[in-house]
Structure formats: C-alpha cells, structure tokens
Write a protein that holds these residues in place. Structure first.
Motif, PDB file in Angstrom:
ATOM      1  N   SER A  96     -97.735 -22.981   0.467  1.00 53.40           N
ATOM      2  CA  SER A  96     -96.884 -22.592   1.769  1.00 53.40           C
ATOM      3  C   SER A  96     -96.811 -24.026   2.296  1.00 53.40           C
ATOM      4  O   SER A  96     -97.533 -24.788   2.423  1.00 53.40           O
ATOM      5  CB  SER A  96     -98.103 -21.941   2.591  1.00 53.40           C
ATOM      6  OG  SER A  96     -97.589 -21.870   3.954  1.00 53.40           O
ATOM      7  N   PRO A  97     -95.526 -24.196   3.064  1.00 52.17           N
ATOM      8  CA  PRO A  97     -95.048 -25.409   3.338  1.00 52.17           C
ATOM      9  C   PRO A  97     -95.917 -25.759   4.881  1.00 52.17           C
ATOM     10  O   PRO A  97     -95.848 -26.752   5.188  1.00 52.17           O
ATOM     11  CB  PRO A  97     -93.654 -25.180   3.664  1.00 52.17           C
ATOM     12  CG  PRO A  97     -93.597 -23.735   4.020  1.00 52.17           C
ATOM     13  CD  PRO A  97     -94.514 -23.048   3.302  1.00 52.17           C
ATOM     14  N   GLY A  98     -96.392 -24.753   5.346  1.00 55.03           N
ATOM     15  CA  GLY A  98     -97.286 -25.073   6.599  1.00 55.03           C
ATOM     16  C   GLY A  98     -98.457 -24.234   6.717  1.00 55.03           C
ATOM     17  O   GLY A  98     -99.264 -24.211   5.914  1.00 55.03           O
ATOM     18  N   HIS A  99     -98.847 -23.316   7.850  1.00 53.08           N
ATOM     19  CA  HIS A  99    -100.136 -22.670   7.946  1.00 53.08           C
ATOM     20  C   HIS A  99    -100.086 -21.591   6.667  1.00 53.08           C
ATOM     21  O   HIS A  99     -98.961 -20.867   6.494  1.00 53.08           O
ATOM     22  CB  HIS A  99    -100.227 -22.009   9.137  1.00 53.08           C
ATOM     23  CG  HIS A  99    -100.350 -23.004  10.320  1.00 53.08           C
ATOM     24  ND1 HIS A  99     -99.397 -23.462  10.974  1.00 53.08           N
ATOM     25  CD2 HIS A  99    -101.467 -23.614  10.697  1.00 53.08           C
ATOM     26  CE1 HIS A  99     -99.940 -24.362  11.928  1.00 53.08           C
ATOM     27  NE2 HIS A  99    -101.185 -24.484  11.809  1.00 53.08           N
ATOM     28  N   THR A 100    -101.091 -21.213   6.353  1.00 56.33           N
ATOM     29  CA  THR A 100    -101.177 -19.897   5.530  1.00 56.33           C
ATOM     30  C   THR A 100    -101.368 -18.804   6.572  1.00 56.33           C
ATOM     31  O   THR A 100    -101.583 -19.156   7.577  1.00 56.33           O
ATOM     32  CB  THR A 100    -102.399 -20.026   4.579  1.00 56.33           C
ATOM     33  OG1 THR A 100    -103.511 -20.286   5.274  1.00 56.33           O
ATOM     34  CG2 THR A 100    -102.160 -21.135   3.633  1.00 56.33           C
ATOM     35  N   PRO A 101    -101.505 -17.643   6.007  1.00 59.73           N
ATOM     36  CA  PRO A 101    -101.478 -16.481   7.243  1.00 59.73           C
ATOM     37  C   PRO A 101    -102.918 -16.559   7.933  1.00 59.73           C
ATOM     38  O   PRO A 101    -102.923 -16.552   9.064  1.00 59.73           O
ATOM     39  CB  PRO A 101    -101.326 -15.287   6.273  1.00 59.73           C
ATOM     40  CG  PRO A 101    -100.239 -15.722   5.221  1.00 59.73           C
ATOM     41  CD  PRO A 101    -100.876 -17.011   4.881  1.00 59.73           C
ATOM     42  N   PRO A 129     -89.375 -28.652  14.691  1.00 57.09           N
ATOM     43  CA  PRO A 129     -88.395 -27.952  13.305  1.00 57.09           C
ATOM     44  C   PRO A 129     -89.787 -27.915  12.191  1.00 57.09           C
ATOM     45  O   PRO A 129     -90.797 -28.437  12.217  1.00 57.09           O
ATOM     46  CB  PRO A 129     -87.623 -29.071  12.987  1.00 57.09           C
ATOM     47  CG  PRO A 129     -88.270 -30.545  13.255  1.00 57.09           C
ATOM     48  CD  PRO A 129     -89.045 -30.443  14.583  1.00 57.09           C
ATOM     49  N   GLY A 130     -89.430 -26.942  11.326  1.00 61.38           N
ATOM     50  CA  GLY A 130     -90.141 -26.684  10.147  1.00 61.38           C
ATOM     51  C   GLY A 130     -91.315 -26.323  10.360  1.00 61.38           C
ATOM     52  O   GLY A 130     -91.486 -25.262  11.697  1.00 61.38           O
ATOM     53  N   PRO A 131     -92.579 -26.422   9.642  1.00 57.09           N
ATOM     54  CA  PRO A 131     -93.762 -25.803   9.755  1.00 57.09           C
ATOM     55  C   PRO A 131     -94.681 -26.060  10.803  1.00 57.09           C
ATOM     56  O   PRO A 131     -95.414 -25.269  11.224  1.00 57.09           O
ATOM     57  CB  PRO A 131     -94.515 -26.300   8.360  1.00 57.09           C
ATOM     58  CG  PRO A 131     -93.969 -27.526   7.973  1.00 57.09           C
ATOM     59  CD  PRO A 131     -92.462 -27.387   8.470  1.00 57.09           C
ATOM     60  N   ALA A 132     -94.225 -27.029  11.691  1.00 62.13           N
ATOM     61  CA  ALA A 132     -95.011 -27.134  12.852  1.00 62.13           C
ATOM     62  C   ALA A 132     -94.551 -26.243  13.979  1.00 62.13           C
ATOM     63  O   ALA A 132     -95.343 -26.167  14.888  1.00 62.13           O
ATOM     64  CB  ALA A 132     -94.826 -28.645  13.516  1.00 62.13           C
ATOM     65  N   ALA A 133     -93.610 -25.598  13.924  1.00 55.27           N
ATOM     66  CA  ALA A 133     -93.036 -24.774  14.908  1.00 55.27           C
ATOM     67  C   ALA A 133     -93.924 -23.404  14.886  1.00 55.27           C
ATOM     68  O   ALA A 133     -94.517 -22.882  14.046  1.00 55.27           O
ATOM     69  CB  ALA A 133     -91.694 -24.261  14.600  1.00 55.27           C
ATOM     70  N   LEU A 134     -94.215 -23.230  16.208  1.00 53.48           N
ATOM     71  CA  LEU A 134     -95.028 -21.756  16.460  1.00 53.48           C
ATOM     72  C   LEU A 134     -94.527 -20.653  16.022  1.00 53.48           C
ATOM     73  O   LEU A 134     -95.100 -19.743  15.357  1.00 53.48           O
ATOM     74  CB  LEU A 134     -95.283 -21.727  17.979  1.00 53.48           C
ATOM     75  CG  LEU A 134     -96.116 -22.886  18.717  1.00 53.48           C
ATOM     76  CD1 LEU A 134     -96.445 -22.473  20.170  1.00 53.48           C
ATOM     77  CD2 LEU A 134     -97.399 -23.141  18.085  1.00 53.48           C
ATOM     78  N   ALA A 135     -93.075 -20.614  15.919  1.00 56.07           N
ATOM     79  CA  ALA A 135     -92.271 -19.484  15.483  1.00 56.07           C
ATOM     80  C   ALA A 135     -92.356 -19.089  14.015  1.00 56.07           C
ATOM     81  O   ALA A 135     -92.329 -18.252  13.555  1.00 56.07           O
ATOM     82  CB  ALA A 135     -90.931 -19.466  15.865  1.00 56.07           C
ATOM     83  N   GLU A 136     -92.770 -20.299  13.194  1.00 58.72           N
ATOM     84  CA  GLU A 136     -92.993 -20.349  11.931  1.00 58.72           C
ATOM     85  C   GLU A 136     -94.324 -19.885  11.454  1.00 58.72           C
ATOM     86  O   GLU A 136     -94.558 -19.522  10.253  1.00 58.72           O
ATOM     87  CB  GLU A 136     -92.665 -21.631  11.418  1.00 58.72           C
ATOM     88  CG  GLU A 136     -91.349 -22.060  11.524  1.00 58.72           C
ATOM     89  CD  GLU A 136     -90.246 -21.184  10.679  1.00 58.72           C
ATOM     90  OE1 GLU A 136     -90.592 -20.727   9.705  1.00 58.72           O
ATOM     91  OE2 GLU A 136     -89.182 -21.116  11.220  1.00 58.72           O
ATOM     92  N   MET A 137     -95.137 -19.632  12.360  1.00 57.23           N
ATOM     93  CA  MET A 137     -96.789 -19.322  11.827  1.00 57.23           C
ATOM     94  C   MET A 137     -96.814 -17.666  11.410  1.00 57.23           C
ATOM     95  O   MET A 137     -96.320 -16.931  12.173  1.00 57.23           O
ATOM     96  CB  MET A 137     -97.568 -19.509  13.020  1.00 57.23           C
ATOM     97  CG  MET A 137     -97.767 -20.701  13.497  1.00 57.23           C
ATOM     98  SD  MET A 137     -98.736 -21.216  15.000  1.00 57.23           S
ATOM     99  CE  MET A 137    -100.215 -20.764  14.154  1.00 57.23           C
ATOM    100  N   PRO A 138     -97.204 -17.496  10.307  1.00 59.78           N
ATOM    101  CA  PRO A 138     -97.413 -16.091   9.732  1.00 59.78           C
ATOM    102  C   PRO A 138     -98.531 -15.358  10.369  1.00 59.78           C
ATOM    103  O   PRO A 138     -99.554 -15.604   9.704  1.00 59.78           O
ATOM    104  CB  PRO A 138     -97.381 -16.555   8.128  1.00 59.78           C
ATOM    105  CG  PRO A 138     -98.170 -17.699   8.092  1.00 59.78           C
ATOM    106  CD  PRO A 138     -97.851 -18.673   9.195  1.00 59.78           C
TER     107      PRO A 138
END
Length: 212
Positions: free
Chosen positions: A94-99, A64-73
């Motif tokens: 950014s809660p996870g990866h930046t672009p 779930p959340g920022p670790a998900a590959l689908a959430e990578m910008p």
C-alpha cells in the motif's frame, strides 16, 4: 509468501507527516508514561501534541498522494479484508495507510483530541510557567475537606464537571497508550510479513527491504 519488494525500497511519508507522527508519538509516551498530570511540562507537551494533530489534519486536506485524508481506506469491508489477510499471513503493498492502519490513525487522533480538550478544561492556568500553579490531578485528594465548606450548589456543579472531565482525560490517555502499543505491534507484524521495514519509511522516507 509475501510479494517481493525491490531492493531499493520505495518512498515513504513526506516530511510533515513524519514530523507530526513523531511529535504525537513522543507526546503520548512522555505524557502518558513519564510525566505527572498537571505539571508545566505535561501541559506544554499536550499543547505540542494538539498542535501537531491540527497541523496533520490541515495538511491532510490539501496534501497530495497518500498523506491526503481522502486517500485513507476507511471502508469497513476493506478493514475486514485486511484483517483476514493478516490472519492468513498475507500482505499486500500500500502506498499509504493500510485499511487497519487508517482506522488506527483515526482512533489515535480521536483519543488525542479528547485528551487535549479535557486537559484544557481541567487546567486552571492555560499557559503555566512554573509548577506552583494548581495541579488538577490532586483535586480529588487535596480538597475533600474544603469542599464541605463551600456552597453546595456551586460545588456540585463545578466539582461534578471537573470529575467527569478528569475521568474522560484519564480514560482517553490510557486508551492512547494501549493504541500506541497495538500500533507498534501492527507495524512490526506487517514489516515481518512484507519484508519491508515500514518504520524506516517514517524516519528516512524510504521503506527498505528488511534482511531475511
């Protein structure tokens, strides 16, 4: 000026992401800069890095959340906008990866996969237990004379394939070291811009404000 960050910081990455991140980082450093190709330690550290990569990708499919590959910008437009912001000395949370961070992760994972696969192709003993097994990095230098006495067709097929795999392995390993250095520089730059210790979030699960 960057937007202020709450003194208490915010949550960083989950434990599995942190574990796989540091496993891969240490493997790149040790295998790329310290250990000789083909040694037992080099081979097993390569297995550890490949296992960490597979685990991270599998986790990214269900996390779930920022670790998900689908959430990578990964949209190119977002990466270009992020680059323009950095050039203009701007930063957005950014809660996870930046672009740009997402593209860096994909590049590192891709080169790691190439390094691991070509290493497996070159390793005569896939599960070595001592350094008496064949060290493939000596192939070019130790067997030039012997190759002249081997069957030409068999030698050309196996030798050319081994040389291509070795070249790919070395190029990918060098690329990993370059990307790792750029990644560290990028984290340092964004930590400076944001006032947030981003590296700390990959260690202690908190991204705290740095001292100004």
């Amino acid at each position: 000026m960057p937007a202020p960050v709450r003194p208490g910081g915010r949550r960083g990455w989950d434990p599995l992401v942190r574990l796989t991140h540091w496993t891969i980082a240490l493997a790149i450093l040790v295998n790329g800069a310290l250990l000789r190709d083909g040694t037992v330690a080099h081979v097993w550290i390569g297995y550890a890095a490949l296992s960490a990569l597979i685990l991270r990708l599998l986790w990214g499919l269900i996390a779930p959340g920022p670790a998900a590959l689908a959430e990578m910008p990964l949209a190119p437009s977002r990466a270009l906008a992020h680059l323009r912001d950095l050039v203009a000395w701007r930063w957005h949370d950014s809660p996870g990866h930046t672009p740009l961070g997402a593209w860096m992760a994909v590049a590192i994972w891709s080169l790691l996969a190439v390094t691991a696969v070509t290493g497996l192709v070159l390793e005569a003993d896939p599960f070595p237990d001592d350094d008496t097994h064949h060290a493939w990095s000596d192939y070019r230098y130790d067997h030039d004379d012997d190759e002249e006495d081997e069957d030409d067709d068999a030698h050309e097929t196996g030798g050319a394939g081994a040389e291509v795999a070795e070249d790919l392995h070395e190029a990918a390993a060098t690329g990993l070291l370059i990307l790792a250095a750029l990644h560290v520089a990028g984290v340092g730059l964004e930590s400076r811009l944001s006032g947030v210790n981003l590296a700390k979030g990959m260690i202690f699960n908190r991204r705290e404000r740095t001292k100004r």
